[in-house]
Scaffold this active site. Structure first.
Site, PDB file in Angstrom:
ATOM      1  N   HIS A 185       0.934  -1.115   0.041  1.00 30.90           N
ATOM      2  CA  HIS A 185      -0.078  -0.133  -0.028  1.00 30.90           C
ATOM      3  C   HIS A 185       1.018   1.011   0.057  1.00 30.90           C
ATOM      4  CE1 HIS A 185      -2.721   2.966   1.800  1.00 30.90           C
ATOM      5  NE2 HIS A 185      -3.785   2.310   1.430  1.00 30.90           N
ATOM      6  N   GLN A 238      -4.133  -4.626   7.650  1.00 34.88           N
ATOM      7  CA  GLN A 238      -5.388  -5.481   7.040  1.00 34.88           C
ATOM      8  C   GLN A 238      -5.326  -6.724   7.982  1.00 34.88           C
ATOM      9  OE1 GLN A 238      -7.920  -4.770   5.088  1.00 34.88           O
ATOM     10  NE2 GLN A 238      -7.006  -2.859   3.977  1.00 34.88           N
ATOM     11  N   LYS A 293      -9.976   0.184  10.709  1.00 33.46           N
ATOM     12  CA  LYS A 293     -10.295  -1.000  10.283  1.00 33.46           C
ATOM     13  C   LYS A 293     -10.352  -2.342  10.838  1.00 33.46           C
ATOM     14  CE  LYS A 293      -7.071   0.427   6.504  1.00 33.46           C
ATOM     15  NZ  LYS A 293      -7.837   0.654   5.332  1.00 33.46           N
ATOM     16  N   CYS A 297      -4.569   2.356  -3.372  1.00 31.93           N
ATOM     17  CA  CYS A 297      -3.644   2.935  -3.137  1.00 31.93           C
ATOM     18  C   CYS A 297      -2.500   2.103  -3.400  1.00 31.93           C
ATOM     19  CB  CYS A 297      -3.843   3.265  -1.345  1.00 31.93           C
ATOM     20  SG  CYS A 297      -4.866   4.487  -1.092  1.00 31.93           S
TER      21      CYS A 297
HETATM   22  N1  PMP Z   1      -1.622  -0.648   4.770  1.00 29.40           N
HETATM   23  C1  PMP Z   1      -2.426  -1.342   4.212  1.00 29.40           C
HETATM   24  C2  PMP Z   1      -2.212  -2.432   3.919  1.00 29.40           C
HETATM   25  C3  PMP Z   1      -3.796  -0.520   4.090  1.00 29.40           C
HETATM   26  O1  PMP Z   1      -4.881  -1.434   3.617  1.00 29.40           O
HETATM   27  C4  PMP Z   1      -4.021   0.561   4.385  1.00 29.40           C
HETATM   28  C5  PMP Z   1      -5.518   1.406   4.351  1.00 29.40           C
HETATM   29  N2  PMP Z   1      -6.244   1.109   3.088  1.00 29.40           N
HETATM   30  C6  PMP Z   1      -2.984   1.554   5.149  1.00 29.40           C
HETATM   31  C7  PMP Z   1      -1.706   0.741   5.229  1.00 29.40           C
HETATM   32  C8  PMP Z   1      -3.312   2.628   5.598  1.00 29.40           C
HETATM   33  O2  PMP Z   1      -4.175   2.958   6.691  1.00 29.40           O
HETATM   34  P1  PMP Z   1      -4.928   4.489   7.203  1.00 29.40           P
HETATM   35  O3  PMP Z   1      -5.385   5.088   5.868  1.00 29.40           O
HETATM   36  O4  PMP Z   1      -5.831   3.844   8.213  1.00 29.40           O
HETATM   37  O5  PMP Z   1      -3.488   5.124   7.536  1.00 29.40           O
END
Ligand code: PMP
Length: 401
Positions: free
Chosen positions: A120, A200, A223, A359
């Site tokens: 990500h 995740q 999450k 992302c």
């Molecule tokens: N790492 C992973 C694997 C994610 O799926 C996400 C959120 N989609 C994030 C990091 C970032 O999380 P946050 O937007 O809550 O900071």
């Protein structure tokens, strides 16, 4: 077989969404909240908010006590040896940025940082930018067609110049578990620091950071059925000792004069400014709620529902899954159909799924995909949600093809 969720009514938003004809299947982006969390936030804000670690007064003492009790709950959830090894951030992204800045002084030009090709942006960009600031080399570990880090190539690429490995536990695009024990062992053998992005992974199953053996483990509250605005960093004792202070101000300071200052050790020294107090209390209440569920039953439910999702997708002509999903979610495209068009038609029918690059733009480019549709499950989903998804999918594809 109809897979019912006994926990569905614990989440009032599911019924509210149903009244709006909405089926929520975008849980990897964020989750709905249990009543226990809503009650805890209501209780805190209606019984007297106060700042923590500052005031002598009773509301301040009670807030501090409750806040620190949540740190203990998080430590217990992850099996961290001590609550002092749990730092609160504002989310996984802010946690990874804190680590990238806090570890920066440890690296010298020519050192290598290793990440994987499926990260990500939150676990790519902080390291990419650190590499640029410091003249480091960012090594990208290739992945297999199944969507997991290729261990043979990792063995070649993780070497004496590797100073840090940062990888996710569960891919937010493929729904694949990364081979963490083997990867972390490769990094440890080179004396490199290890960071696990559990954003995740933490949502599915219970994870023991000591058994995992990583130096740092991060996740976001929202999450994991908790509130937004709070994230968690677990740090192994020695690794935390190597972390430099990053953001400054507030109660992270031990002594300050106009021209110099020194700072508290972890955790307070890494929590500059007023922390997200309500969100931390909400996360604590969420963990209490989750801790009261039968973990085996949740795991069995999630895995049965995931199998139904995969079966339904594989049964449909032209559907191509990304990688080989193992849990929680699946991303796919349909031959001859743009994912944005399909997502639009699904949204119009009240099915909330995510479309786009998730992302992970470099990964999508690597896969040669313009984007993908992602369906992601939570413990409150049931077979009726999947039935609505598949009906909507069939309707959309009838129009588009
Ligand atoms: N790492 C992973 C694997 C994610 O799926 C996400 C959120 N989609 C994030 C990091 C970032 O999380 P946050 O937007 O809550 O900071």
């Amino acid at each position: 077989m109809f897979q019912a969720s006994p926990w569905r009514t614990d989440f009032p938003a599911i019924a509210a969404l149903a009244r709006q004809q909405q089926t929520y299947l975008d849980n990897a982006a964020t989750t709905q909240k249990p009543q226990a969390l809503i009650d805890a936030l209501g209780h805190y804000y209606s019984h007297g908010a106060a700042n923590v670690h500052r005031a002598q007064h009773l509301p301040g003492a009670l807030a501090t006590q409750a806040f620190e009790a949540c740190r203990e709950k998080v430590a217990g959830w992850l099996n961290a040896p001590s609550p002092n090894q749990i730092l609160f951030s504002h989310g996984a992204t802010s946690a990874l940025n804190l680590l990238a800045y806090g570890l920066e002084p440890l690296f010298q030009a020519g050192d290598q940082l290793a990440i994987s090709a499926l990260e990500h942006h939150a676990n790519l960009l902080p390291w990419q930018q650190l590499a640029k600031r410091r003249g480091l080399e960012l090594v990208v570990l290739p992945i297999t067609a199944a969507g997991v880090v290729d261990l043979d190539q990792a063995r070649e690429l993780i070497g004496p110049r590797t100073r840090l490995l940062a990888v996710s536990q569960l891919s937010n695009v493929f729904g694949t578990e990364q081979p963490l024990p083997a990867l972390l062992a490769l990094a440890r053998a080179q004396g490199a620091l290890t960071v696990v992005d559990g954003a995740q992974g933490v949502v599915h199953g219970r994870h023991d950071v000591q058994a995992l053996g990583c130096d740092f483990y991060v996740f976001s509250g929202h999450k994991l059925y908790g509130p937004e605005g709070v994230g968690v960093i677990y740090g192994r004792g020695e690794a935390l000792g190597q972390l430099s202070h990053w953001q400054f101000g507030g109660e992270m300071v031990h002594q300050a004069s106009y021209h110099s200052a020194n700072f508290h050790p972890a955790p307070l020294g890494f929590e500059a400014g007023t922390p997200p107090i309500g969100a931390v209390l909400g996360l604590g209440a969420t963990l209490d709620y989750l801790g009261g569920l039968a973990a085996d039953a949740v795991a069995a439910h999630e895995s049965a529902l995931h199998a139904q999702l995969l079966r339904g997708l594989r049964d449909r002509e032209g559907v191509v899954l990304l990688g080989e999903p193992q849990r929680a979610l699946a991303s796919f495209n349909v031959q001859g159909v743009h994912p944005a068009d399909l997502a639009h038609l699904l949204s119009e029918q009240g099915v909330a799924v995510r479309a786009g690059h998730h992302c992970a733009m470099p990964l999508m480019n690597h896969l040669g995909q313009p984007g993908a549709i992602r369906v992601s499950l939570a413990l409150y989903n049931d077979s009726s949600d999947l039935q609505r998804l598949f009906e909507a999918l069939d309707g959309a594809l009838a129009l588009l093809r």
